[in-house]
Structures are given as structure tokens and as C-alpha cells.
Scaffold this motif. Structure first.
Motif, mmCIF file in Angstrom:
data_model
loop_
_atom_site.group_PDB
_atom_site.id
_atom_site.type_symbol
_atom_site.label_atom_id
_atom_site.label_comp_id
_atom_site.label_asym_id
_atom_site.label_seq_id
_atom_site.Cartn_x
_atom_site.Cartn_y
_atom_site.Cartn_z
ATOM 1 N N GLU A 162 0.683 -1.261 0.015
ATOM 2 C CA GLU A 162 -0.059 -0.084 0.143
ATOM 3 C C GLU A 162 0.923 1.289 -0.056
ATOM 4 O O GLU A 162 0.597 2.139 -0.603
ATOM 5 N N LEU A 163 1.804 1.296 0.789
ATOM 6 C CA LEU A 163 2.790 2.338 0.908
ATOM 7 C C LEU A 163 3.479 2.776 -0.482
ATOM 8 O O LEU A 163 3.628 3.704 -0.893
ATOM 9 N N LEU A 164 3.848 1.731 -1.153
ATOM 10 C CA LEU A 164 4.401 1.771 -2.515
ATOM 11 C C LEU A 164 3.638 2.349 -3.487
ATOM 12 O O LEU A 164 3.957 3.180 -4.218
ATOM 13 N N GLU A 165 1.970 1.990 -3.513
ATOM 14 C CA GLU A 165 1.340 2.444 -4.260
ATOM 15 C C GLU A 165 0.745 3.774 -4.126
ATOM 16 O O GLU A 165 0.539 4.765 -4.936
ATOM 17 N N THR A 166 1.012 4.271 -2.675
ATOM 18 C CA THR A 166 0.687 5.714 -2.257
ATOM 19 C C THR A 166 1.912 6.459 -2.801
ATOM 20 O O THR A 166 1.592 7.706 -3.384
ATOM 21 N N ILE A 167 3.164 6.278 -2.672
ATOM 22 C CA ILE A 167 4.335 6.829 -3.189
ATOM 23 C C ILE A 167 4.078 7.107 -4.567
ATOM 24 O O ILE A 167 4.331 8.025 -5.367
#
Length: 394
Positions: free
Chosen positions: A215-220
């Protein structure tokens, strides 16, 4: 080309030894325990200087990660020293966070929970656990991860908020340093949470952690990655309204390789494929920050059309990995040429041939930037990691 690469590898192995030798010899604090908080530009150890958690965590990571290459027991012992000091004096057992800094006599000084600092503690602790199998290190790393998820994670808008008081209340000054915008969501912190979570996942195969990394990589990807320009957006408010700022060549090229590595650790094929593209795009665009001498400039301010004409040590270290990574992905030798030229620049201007370690950097006129050799922000992590990454990749 293999001759050039073998020579580069050999030089980087020697340089890694030299960096570790400097930190082993000059920074152990025999008087107050742990490591000295500051050594100034003139190699003067500042007695009773404040100790920063980021410096301690990066020392912990450096000696742990380097031990895997050097197999030098002294390096493992110094990692253990950094772990003991972090877990005893920086880790806040009362509120489950991490003190930003402590005084020389080991009492808490700045007690805010800066999420960036918690991330670096997780990064160092998980690396230390991988060489020591010390369950206490893994336990603290997990606890810090859970605290970040509980207090810093934004369940409504996604992403992570910057900083809190010791007891996890909102705080007015969110900034990492004076030069940063006082905003709630920053690229720098998101990058290093990703780095920390990915390193933790390597030693703790937890499904929820894996989901959080994805999720964090998608947010970035959604907010920080500017695919039109190939640069990263740096500052946002909590609702993802951008506060435009400088182009940071160092953070761009660091993110280029590091986020791909995090994606690979996450195992998510879509993210791996996307971040491979971003790694090459960012490297191609970061070339605009290269000077004719092989050095990479620090920042560019598009609003003022002004180059921040400094070449910092850490920016060069990240350039080595980021451009080598682009060479690996594309096979295009222009990226390898950039690496070799950048390494020549580092050897000529950044290495302190007299005292060891790397200078902070140089100005446009090649005069030295007179800042710390060791301190809150001058740590052995960027340059040792550049050596380690390239040794392993070559």
C-alpha cells in the motif's frame, strides 16, 4: 568492461574498510557510552555533545550490513554496542517511541517521535537481527512498526504523518530540519518508512506488514512520483495538496533504486514492473543535475531558476547506486560511464585522504563545505551502503 568493473569493486571494498576503520577508531565514546555525538570539520570531537537517534540507528545498520561482507568480529561487536545503546537509552519504554536525541549523560533531550527516526531504528534493528538473531532487536523493531501504524498512518487519506509528541499527540513543528517545509506528509519520510518496512519484512515474514509495504509503494507512486518530469514531489499537506518545493537530485536518485528494491522485497509483480520503469526514468532525468566533472549537484529551485550549487557526499553515494541500477536494468553503458566518472569525482574531491571518511561536500569553486565529519546528519550509512550495494551487484 569487466576489467573496469573488477577494479571498481576492488576500490569499493578498500573504501568500505576505510569508512568502517574511521568510525571504529574515531567515534566510540569511551566516556559516556555508545558513540560520540559530533566530530566537527577539523576532526575535533565535541565533548558532551548531544546524541541523535538517527546517527545511532545508521551506525547500527552500517556495522550490521558491513559484517555480512567483512566477517570482521569487531564490526559485529560495534553493531552490538549500537544496539545496546539504542535499546537502553533511545527506545522509550514508557510510550513505545524513540527519543529524537539524548544528552551526553544519556537523559532524554528532544523527546518528539519523528517518524523518520523510528523508521531508521527499524532499518538498523532488522539488519542487526539478521546477523545476531537477538530476539530483543526484532521485538523492538516490531513494536516501532506497530506504533507507526497506530499513530502515524492516515487511514482516511493513506500515507503517514511526520511527527508527534512523546505521548503521541499532534505537534506543531513537524520538520526534520530547518530547511524543510513544515508539512504533514513528505517524500523523505515515506521513502524511509518503505526502506525500513522492507528490511523488517526480510527477517519477519508477516502478511500484514507485506500488505502495508504494498500500500505504501502504491501511495508513493500515486502522489510523490511525477511521471511527467521524472522528479519526485516532496511536500504535501494531510489531504495530499502539494506544496511545491525544490528538485532534490539526491533524493530522486536514491528513490530510483531503493523503491525498486522495496517493491522486489514486497513480491508484488505490478509494483516491481512499475518501479523498474521509474528507476530508469528518474535516472535519465537526474542526469540534468550532473556537472561536467562527474559530480551530482544537490538541488535545483525551479521557482527561482537557481541551482543550489553544492555537491554533498550523500548525493554522490546515492548516484553511484542509482545510476548503476539503471545500467543493470537497461544494459546502456552511458549509465556505467556516469558511475565511473562519479567515483573518480568522489575520489578526487570527497574522500578525506588525510583523516579518512568523506567530507560533507564541496561548493561550486571546489572549496570544502565546512560541516561535521560525524553528527546528527553525517553518518556512515550512505557511503557504506553505496560500497555494499555495488560490491554485491558487480
Amino acid at each position: 568492461m569487466s576489467v573496469k568493473l573488477n577494479q571498481l569493486k576492488s576500490e569499493l571494498e578498500s573504501e568500505l574498510d576505510a569508512i568502517l576503520e574511521y568510525w571504529s577508531t574515531n567515534t566510540v565514546d569511551e566516556k559516556n557510552g555508545g558513540f560520540i555525538g559530533q566530530i566537527d570539520f577539523n576532526e575535533k570531537q565535541i565533548e558532551n555533545s548531544e546524541k541523535g537517534s538517527v546517527l545511532n540507528s545508521r551506525i547500527l545498520w552500517t556495522f550490521s550490513a558491513s559484517y555480512k561482507i567483512t566477517q570482521n568480529e569487531n564490526h559485529k561487536q560495534l553493531a552490538a554496542r549500537a544496539f545496546d545503546f539504542l535499546s537502553t537509552y533511545f527506545y522509550d519504554t514508557q510510550f513505545g517511541g524513540l527519543f529524537w536525541s539524548i544528552t551526553a549523560d544519556k537523559t532524554p533531550k528532544d523527546t518528539k517521535n519523528q517518524i523518520y527516526a523510528l523508521a531508521f531504528a527499524i532499518y538498523g534493528l532488522s539488519e542487526y537481527y539478521s546477523i545476531s538473531k537477538d530476539e530483543k532487536a526484532l521485538e523492538i523493531a516490531k513494536n516501532l512498526y506497530l506504533k507507526i501504524q497506530k499513530h502515524s498512518y492516515d487511514p482516511i487519506n493513506k500515507g503517514y504523518l511526520e511527527a508527534f509528541t512523546r505521548d503521541w499527540q499532534p505537534i506543531e513543528d513537524l520538520r526534520l530540519s530547518d530547511k524543510d517545509a513544515n508539512e504533514k506528509k513528505t517524500m523523505n519520510t515515506h521513502l524511509h518508512i518503505a526502506e525500513a518496512y522492507a528490511n523488517l519484512f526480510k527477517v519477519w515474514n508477516d502478511e500484514k506488514l507485506q500488505d502495508d509495504i504494498i500500500e505504501l509503494l502504491e501511495t508513493i507512486e500515486k502522489y510523490f512520483m511525477n511521471t511527467k518530469t521524472g522528479h519526485l514531489r516532496l511536500f504535501f499537506d494531510e489531504n495530499w495538496i502539494e506544496k511545491p518545493d525544490v528538485i532534490s537530485y539526491g533524493h530522486d536518485i536514491e528513490a530510483a533504486w531503493l523503491l525498486l528494491q522495496c517493491a522486489e522485497i514486497s513480491g508484488n509483480q505490478t509494483l516491481i514492473s512499475n518501479y523498474k520503469k521509474y528507476a530508469v526514468l528518474i535516472a535519465a532525468m537526474t542526469k540534468e543535475g550532473l556537472d561536467y566533472d562527474g559530480g551530482l549537484w544537490y538541488e535545483y529551485d525551479p521557482k527561482k531558476d537557481e541551482l543550489i550549487a553544492e555537491k554533498h557526499w550523500w548525493v554522490q553515494a546515492e548516484a553511484l547506486i542509482g545510476f548503476y541500477n539503471a545500467y543493470q536494468l537497461t544494459g546502456d553503458e552511458k549509465y556505467l560511464d556516469i558511475v565511473l566518472k562519479n567515483w573518480d569525482f568522489i575520489k578526487k574531491y570527497i574522500l578525506d585522504k588525510k583523516n579518512g571518511e568523506w567530507h560533507w561536500g564541496i561548493l561550486r569553486d571546489y572549496s570544502l563545505i565546512k560541516k561535521d565529519k560525524a553528527g546528527f546528519w553525517k553518518c556512515p550509512y550512505h557511503n557504506s551502503r553505496a560500497c555494499i550495494e555495488l560490491i554485491n551487484r558487480i
